[in-house]
Every structure is written in C-alpha cells, then in structure tokens.
Design an enzyme around this catalytic site. Structure first.
Site, mmCIF file in Angstrom:
data_model
loop_
_atom_site.group_PDB
_atom_site.id
_atom_site.type_symbol
_atom_site.label_atom_id
_atom_site.label_comp_id
_atom_site.label_asym_id
_atom_site.label_seq_id
_atom_site.Cartn_x
_atom_site.Cartn_y
_atom_site.Cartn_z
ATOM 1 N N TYR A 134 38.897 48.381 27.787
ATOM 2 C CA TYR A 134 39.500 48.416 29.127
ATOM 3 C C TYR A 134 40.543 49.525 29.204
ATOM 4 C CZ TYR A 134 42.324 46.996 33.140
ATOM 5 O OH TYR A 134 43.019 46.984 34.322
ATOM 6 N N THR B 71 37.643 40.708 46.891
ATOM 7 C CA THR B 71 38.601 39.841 46.199
ATOM 8 C C THR B 71 39.844 40.627 45.809
ATOM 9 O OG1 THR B 71 38.838 38.250 44.364
ATOM 10 C CG2 THR B 71 37.658 40.286 43.892
#
Length: 318
Positions: A202, A51
């Site tokens: 993150y 993806t």
C-alpha cells in the site's frame, strides 16, 4: 503507593482519552476547504465515489452545481449514493458509471463511454483505492495495490487527458497518503512476486501516486491542466476491511479519526481553490503544501516509473 497508582491510571485512561477526544480530534482534523467557487456547467469525475471520502467529495461538488460522474465498481451501490446526493443537494446531474480499476478493459470502456457522452472534463479526482489486500492480482496480472492505486488511475488519466486539455483550465487530484514515507519503488519487484507485505505494498502504491503527480505536472506545464496529490488524513474508511488488526486500531482510536467529510477537504481544496495553478505537482495535507519523502522528490525515479507504467499498459512512451 506506585503499585496502586498504575492500575488506577489504566482504569482512568479510557475516560481521560474520551474527555480529551474533542480537542485531539480538532487538532488532527485541521484543514478546511474555504473556497466559495461554484461549478455550474462544470463536469467532474470522481473515482470510488460510492463510499467514504469519494462520496463526500462528490456530494460537495454536486452541491456547488457541477455535473458529477460517480465512477465506481459497484454500480448498484453507486446508484443509491447518487440518489442520496441528488436528494441532499437538489442537483439531479449526478451520474453513475461502471469503473473497475483492477481491469484495464473496464477502464477503457469507461473512458470511451465518457468521451462519447461529454464535451468537457474540468476536474478528475483519482480517489479510489485498495489497502492491505492479501496478495492478489488484477485482471491484467498486476499486483493489486500497484495495479489499482497507481496503474489504474495512470491509464484512466491518460485516456481522459486530451479532454482535460480541451477543457482547460482543468485539474487532476490524486489521493495519496502520509504512508508514502514508508514506500519504495522496487522496479525489480514491482508486482510483489519476489517478496510481499500488504502494508508496504500500500505504501509503495501511495508513493507512486505522488511520483505520477509530479511527473505529470512537469509534462503538462503550460497546458492549462494542473495536478496535485493529497493526503486526506487518517479517515474512517472501508479500506481497512482486509485487515482485522487495522479494523481494531480504527475502532480503538475512533475518537481521533477524521470523518469522511473532513477527509475530503484537501481534495476539495485542490479541486476548487483559485490561484493554486502555480503549485501544480505539489503534495497537500490539511489544505496546505506538505513535505514528501526524499524518494518522492526523485525526478529520475518519477521518469522511470512513468516509462515503466506506459510499457506495462501498452501506452506510447514519449
């Protein structure tokens, strides 16, 4: 008069943004890989290639004639992407292999299978990642962001490193982010058990990608293997699926966000461009060397993170 102008401007704002979008998008999506290098006989591994940026990266490398491994968790989706790339490029050497970066057993199984299957590895693109996950742990008990984005790729790279050396000149590309500027390596809270914020987790993991790249470059000096970290830009991505706020922001500013194909350009630049060897260890954005945070330039932190990562993964510390 002013009271009338303000509501009017609010009504006109979406239209003005729409009209300005092409120029703004052009400005934000600068940086195109201009290399004409072809890759017949070369072997490439791209993680998270089913993806987004990974898919577009794999497609371009296949277009140039490489034997490309799509290393992804969802094999069924990977097979569909492989067929699409084969049809688009005419290159049938696009292979799918299971790789779950949240499970060290899966990483070791992938590496074992690859090493038994291939004699060479010329490019490793550590592209896969997770973003803004609710607090959770990998199969080995690592916080998901640091576990997948950093430790998973750290282990994979180590397991494939001898093959990369044997295949030199070869390259390793680690996909990081501009978000690393907000990151910190809290060794006392590396797994987020004392405090946790999904967005910052993150950022921390993206900082770890850059520190890993720099320390790896120092250790690989003279080996013929070079390594680079990249910021792909703000890209349309499935990574925001865990955050309704980020999905809304992506939709709101969709006119200005890079496409996955545009986002793949800097990874491709670092994988393909000739003469880049002298810049091993550097961070790139829009196909140019980019500035990194002070912490990302800290060699002491980079060395300590290397040792801690080895200890967590049961790798020898050298």
């Amino acid at each position: 008069m002013v009271e009338l102008m303000f509501p009017l401007l609010l009504l006109l704002l979406p239209f003005l943004l729409y009209m300005a979008a092409p120029q703004i998008r052009k400005m934000l999506s600068s940086g195109v890989c201009t290399s004409t290098v072809q890759l017949p006989g070369k072997v490439v591994v791209v993680t998270g290639a089913n993806t987004g940026i990974g898919k577009e990266t794999a497609k371009e490398l296949a277009q140039r004639g490489a034997r490309v491994y799509l290393a992804c968790r969802d094999v069924e989706k990977g097979e569909l992407v492989a067929k699409e790339i084969q049809t688009t490029t005419g290159n049938q050497q696009v292979l799918v292999r299971k790789l779950d970066l949240s499970d060290t057993k899966s990483i070791r199984a992938f590496a074992k299978g690859f090493l038994a299957e291939e004699k060479h590895l010329h490019v490793l693109i550590n592209n896969a990642g997770v973003m803004m996950c609710p607090y959770s742990k990998t199969a080995d008990g690592f916080e998901m962001h640091i576990g997948v984005n950093h430790l998973g790729h750290f282990l994979l790279t180590h397991l494939l490193l001898e093959k990369l050396k044997e295949s030199a000149p070869s390259r390793i590309v680690n996909v990081s982010s501009l978000a690393h500027h907000l990151g910190r390596i809290h060794f006392h809270n590396l797994q987020g058990e004392k405090f946790y914020n999904a967005g910052l987790a993150y950022c921390h993991s993206k900082l770890a990608n850059i520190l890993f790249t720099q320390e790896l470059a120092r250790r690989l000096k003279g080996s013929g293997v070079t390594t680079y970290s990249v910021h792909p830009g703000t890209v349309q991505s499935e990574l925001v699926r865990h955050s309704s706020f980020m999905r809304w922001m992506w939709w709101l500013f969709s006119f200005f966000i890079k496409t996955p194909q545009q986002g793949a350009q800097t990874s491709l630049h670092c994988a393909l461009t000739e003469g880049l060897e002298i810049l091993s260890g550097n961070h790139f954005s829009d196909c140019h060397v980019a500035w990194v945070s002070a912490q990302a330039r800290n060699e002491t932190i980079a060395r300590r993170l290397w040792d801690v990562s080895c200890d967590l993964l049961g790798l020898p510390i050298d």
